[in-house]
Scaffold this motif. Structure first.
Motif, PDB file in Angstrom:
ATOM      1  N   HIS A   1       0.761  -1.255   0.000  1.00 59.89           N
ATOM      2  CA  HIS A   1       0.000   0.000   0.000  1.00 59.89           C
ATOM      3  C   HIS A   1       0.786   1.296   0.000  1.00 59.89           C
ATOM      4  O   HIS A   1       0.283   2.317  -0.432  1.00 59.89           O
ATOM      5  CB  HIS A   1      -0.991  -0.014   1.154  1.00 59.89           C
ATOM      6  CG  HIS A   1      -2.202  -0.814   0.812  1.00 59.89           C
ATOM      7  ND1 HIS A   1      -2.193  -2.189   0.837  1.00 59.89           N
ATOM      8  CD2 HIS A   1      -3.421  -0.445   0.362  1.00 59.89           C
ATOM      9  CE1 HIS A   1      -3.377  -2.626   0.433  1.00 59.89           C
ATOM     10  NE2 HIS A   1      -4.136  -1.593   0.136  1.00 59.89           N
TER      11      HIS A   1
ATOM     12  N   VAL B   1      -5.547  -7.912  -6.010  1.00 62.00           N
ATOM     13  CA  VAL B   1      -5.190  -8.698  -4.822  1.00 62.00           C
ATOM     14  C   VAL B   1      -5.135 -10.213  -5.072  1.00 62.00           C
ATOM     15  O   VAL B   1      -4.232 -10.888  -4.584  1.00 62.00           O
ATOM     16  CB  VAL B   1      -6.144  -8.342  -3.648  1.00 62.00           C
ATOM     17  CG1 VAL B   1      -7.599  -8.681  -3.966  1.00 62.00           C
ATOM     18  CG2 VAL B   1      -5.712  -9.010  -2.365  1.00 62.00           C
TER      19      VAL B   1
ATOM     20  N   CYS C   1      -2.993  -6.543   2.847  1.00 58.22           N
ATOM     21  CA  CYS C   1      -3.447  -7.363   1.714  1.00 58.22           C
ATOM     22  C   CYS C   1      -2.357  -8.278   1.160  1.00 58.22           C
ATOM     23  O   CYS C   1      -2.443  -8.755   0.032  1.00 58.22           O
ATOM     24  CB  CYS C   1      -4.043  -6.502   0.600  1.00 58.22           C
ATOM     25  SG  CYS C   1      -5.348  -5.449   1.223  1.00 58.22           S
TER      26      CYS C   1
ATOM     27  N   CYS D   1      -6.906   2.844  -2.263  1.00 57.94           N
ATOM     28  CA  CYS D   1      -7.997   2.870  -1.280  1.00 57.94           C
ATOM     29  C   CYS D   1      -7.943   4.098  -0.377  1.00 57.94           C
ATOM     30  O   CYS D   1      -8.984   4.633  -0.015  1.00 57.94           O
ATOM     31  CB  CYS D   1      -8.001   1.580  -0.481  1.00 57.94           C
ATOM     32  SG  CYS D   1      -8.486   0.207  -1.538  1.00 57.94           S
TER      33      CYS D   1
ATOM     34  N   SER E   1     -11.847  -6.900   3.041  1.00 57.29           N
ATOM     35  CA  SER E   1     -10.997  -6.448   4.146  1.00 57.29           C
ATOM     36  C   SER E   1     -11.737  -5.548   5.145  1.00 57.29           C
ATOM     37  O   SER E   1     -12.761  -4.949   4.824  1.00 57.29           O
ATOM     38  CB  SER E   1      -9.780  -5.689   3.605  1.00 57.29           C
ATOM     39  OG  SER E   1     -10.149  -4.377   3.248  1.00 57.29           O
TER      40      SER E   1
END
Ligand code: XCC
Ligand code: SF4
Length: 624
Positions: free
Chosen positions: A257, A310, A331, A512, A549
């Protein structure tokens, strides 16, 4: 095993088949072996203390050993998911703030302030006067102020003031304006400890406050400070899917991320000495590709190719063409370690917060980040001669990314009069029916990627402009929905707008944490005028049809708390309690003028979104 059962993505199918042939286990193999537990799935399994664990039936009589009812247990579990999700986004933000601070002080080689315009804007929104300050001086102040937002005990988070006035009033009335990011998360964990807060509405209200500390706090800080460090995204062309891996290059995949180390790896692979080393082992060059939201970050700003979302992380290694995979946080499947050992790939964990058993740990320290990046590239090169059977799927697709809310303003409003006016006008005149945000993960329990694309095709065919982030964006890109030519699939109104501007009907808005960009875009629409005074009045809807998630739950909750109704697919963590479900699917409307809905079927979800948008249009008197 039938790979087609999992997805229509050909590249994914080919690699599922390859791993099956080679006896390598992936997420797709494991998911068949694991049955879900109905109590856990519906939210009524409590393991908060050891008088239990307690699985509680929703029959109005059953309760845990302590007397906790189904709705209390489900609400506590839901709120803990919000807290964990908010923590993940916000801890990412903290790291970015620390790097910005070090960069401003000249203590982080390789990092610098790239976007001064954004720096000024953010400074002002944080209550800092930028006038007469040098770039680095201002960046230092911004970083320090951002860091205080985490530990602040009282008052209000600064970015809350960016929201429409009417929305701020809703929050103030409910007493849910976040005071400090860490404070709300800690209080959420405290309140959900055994024997503390046991009234579900009261819990859910703090769940909203915690989520707002994410959306208008942690996530927004991450996005804004990353823009300052690496530049605010503008439209950029790139490629996506496993076909971006190159048979004759050293392939390095960055996954996770945080864009911090990946940005330095991009610098390192341009190093002449390292390129010469790569050529010396027989490679034509060094290719960097991304997975998950790290991919989205460097795609948005640099046009770096995306290897996959993912569920493709293990499959990328299974191509046999990946020399190194570099992961940081979130993730990252533990299964990666096992898969990497079956091929020649060296897997690196790099965050002080995350390790995997049996995996090389090479810590990213921003004071010497460039050295770490070079070391990784060097070791990747050394692996190249160890390749055995390489099988790279041919599938790759073009896409355009880079739609920050600033960009949307420019492309629709034009360079000289950048504004949301044209977007608002097109919504008012009905060419664009409304806006839908399609976000979130993929989940092997549903057909991977297909829910996203089925839903999005349906939405654009009905003139709904779609904004995508996260893995949903990657999946839509793979199917060719993120190019201007996709306008052919749109309804006549949306198509006309897209063709006039030359934009795709589906706009990639980022990772995200960049869902915070969508909050700003929604706010800009409100501030532009003509579509109500609050986000909840705009013909707008959010969804995450393939979510998995805790971060997705945090995002959904901050959207709802900000006035955007949100639909989730797969399964929903309140369905074990009728009372809590009634609240999230309806009752929340009385508090924040928005609610959740659960709909596992993508076509039905599209219909619900369109009906919601039409209802908002009607209320505004702009009925189609
Ligand atoms: Fe993770 Fe962000 Fe979900 Fe994708 S969408 S699976 S959270 S990478 Ni965020
Ligand atoms: Fe059971 Fe109550 Fe303990 Fe939860 S908190 S495990 S319901 S006794």
């Amino acid at each position: 095993m039938k790979a087609e059962a999992f997805t229509s993505c050909k590249a994914t199918q080919a690699m599922i088949e390859k791993t099956s042939r080679e006896g390598v286990t992936t997420v797709f193999h494991r998911v068949r072996e694991k049955k879900t537990c109905p109590f856990g799935s519906g939210g009524t399994c409590c393991r908060l203390c050891y008088m239990g664990p307690c699985r509680v039936k929703d029959d109005g009589q059953d309760a845990g050993v302590c007397g906790a009812t189904a709705e209390t247990i489900a609400a506590r579990n839901f709120c803990r998911m919000v807290a964990a999700g908010a923590a993940a986004h916000s801890d990412h933000a903290r790291e970015v703030a620390l790097v910005l601070l070090a960069a401003a002080r000249g203590e982080a080689p390789g990092f610098e302030i790239k976007d001064e315009e954004k720096l000024w804007a953010v400074a002002q929104d944080l209550g800092i006067d930028p006038v007469g300050k040098s770039k680095n001086q201002l960046a230092e102040e911004v970083a320090l102020k951002a860091l205080t937002e985490f530990g602040q005990q009282e008052g209000e988070l600064s970015f809350v003031r960016r929201a429409p006035q009417k929305r701020q009033e809703v929050w103030r009335r409910l007493g849910i304006i976040p005071r400090g990011i860490d404070r709300e998360i800690v209080e959420m964990l405290h309140r959900t400890h055994m024997g503390v807060d046991q009234e579900y509405v009261h819990l859910m209200l703090h769940g909203m406050r915690t989520a707002l500390a994410d959306g208008w706090g942690g996530s927004m800080i991450a996005t804004e400070l990353q823009d300052i460090l690496f530049g605010t995204p503008v439209p950029i062309r790139a490629k996506v899917n496993l076909g971006v891996l190159k048979p004759d290059h050293v392939n390095i995949i960055v996954h996770g991320h945080e864009p911090l180390l990946p940005e330095l790896i991009l610098l390192a692979v341009r190093d002449e000495e390292l390129l010469a080393q790569a050529r010396a082992v027989g490679a034509k060059g060094i290719n960097v590709a991304g997975i998950c939201c790290t991919a989205n970050e460097i795609l948005m700003r640099k046009g770096v190719p995306v290897a996959g979302s993912v569920l493709q992380q293990e499959l990328a290694i299974a191509t046999g063409a990946v020399e190194a995979m570099v992961v940081d946080v979130q993730c990252i499947m533990q299964g990666l370690g096992q898969v990497a050992r079956c091929y020649h790939t060296e897997l690196f964990t790099t965050s002080s917060r995350a390790r995997l058993p049996g995996v090389t740990h090479l810590e990213f320290d921003h004071h010497r980040g460039l050295e770490v990046a070079k070391e990784i590239v060097r070791r990747a090169i050394a692996r190249f001669p160890q390749r055995r059977k390489v099988e790279i799927p041919v599938e790759e697709m073009d896409l355009i990314a880079g739609f920050s809310h600033e960009t949307i303003k420019y492309i629709l409003g034009g360079r000289f009069r950048a504004s949301y006016r044209p977007l608002n006008d097109n919504i008012i005149n009905g060419r664009i029916r409304g806006v839908a945000a399609v976000v979130g993960c993929s989940n092997p329990r549903v057909r991977f990627g297909d829910l996203h694309t089925t839903l999005v095709r349906e939405l654009i065919a009905n003139d709904v402009l779609v904004l995508v982030t996260g893995c949903a964006a990657i999946n839509c890109a793979k199917e060719g929905l993120l190019v201007p030519e996709a306008a052919e699939m749109a309804g006549s109104g949306l198509r006309e707008v897209c063709e006039a501007v030359g934009m795709p009907p589906v706009l990639h808005c980022g990772s995200c944490v960049d869902n915070s960009r969508l909050l700003i875009a929604a706010t800009e629409i409100v501030k532009e005028g003509g579509l109500g005074e609050d986000i909840s009045e705009v013909p707008l809807c959010g969804c995450a049809p393939e979510w998995m998630s805790e971060k997705a739950i945090a995002i959904g909750q901050y959207f709802v708390a900000s006035g955007v109704t949100v639909g989730f697919g797969v399964a929903f963590p309140t369905t074990g309690s009728a009372k809590l479900s009634e609240f999230v699917f309806g009752g929340m409307k009385d508090y924040v003028n928005a609610h959740w809905f659960y709909e596992p079927d993508p076509v039905a979800m599209a219909r619900t979104i369109i009906a919601h948008i039409d209802a908002k249009r009607k209320a505004l008197g702009i009925d189609v």
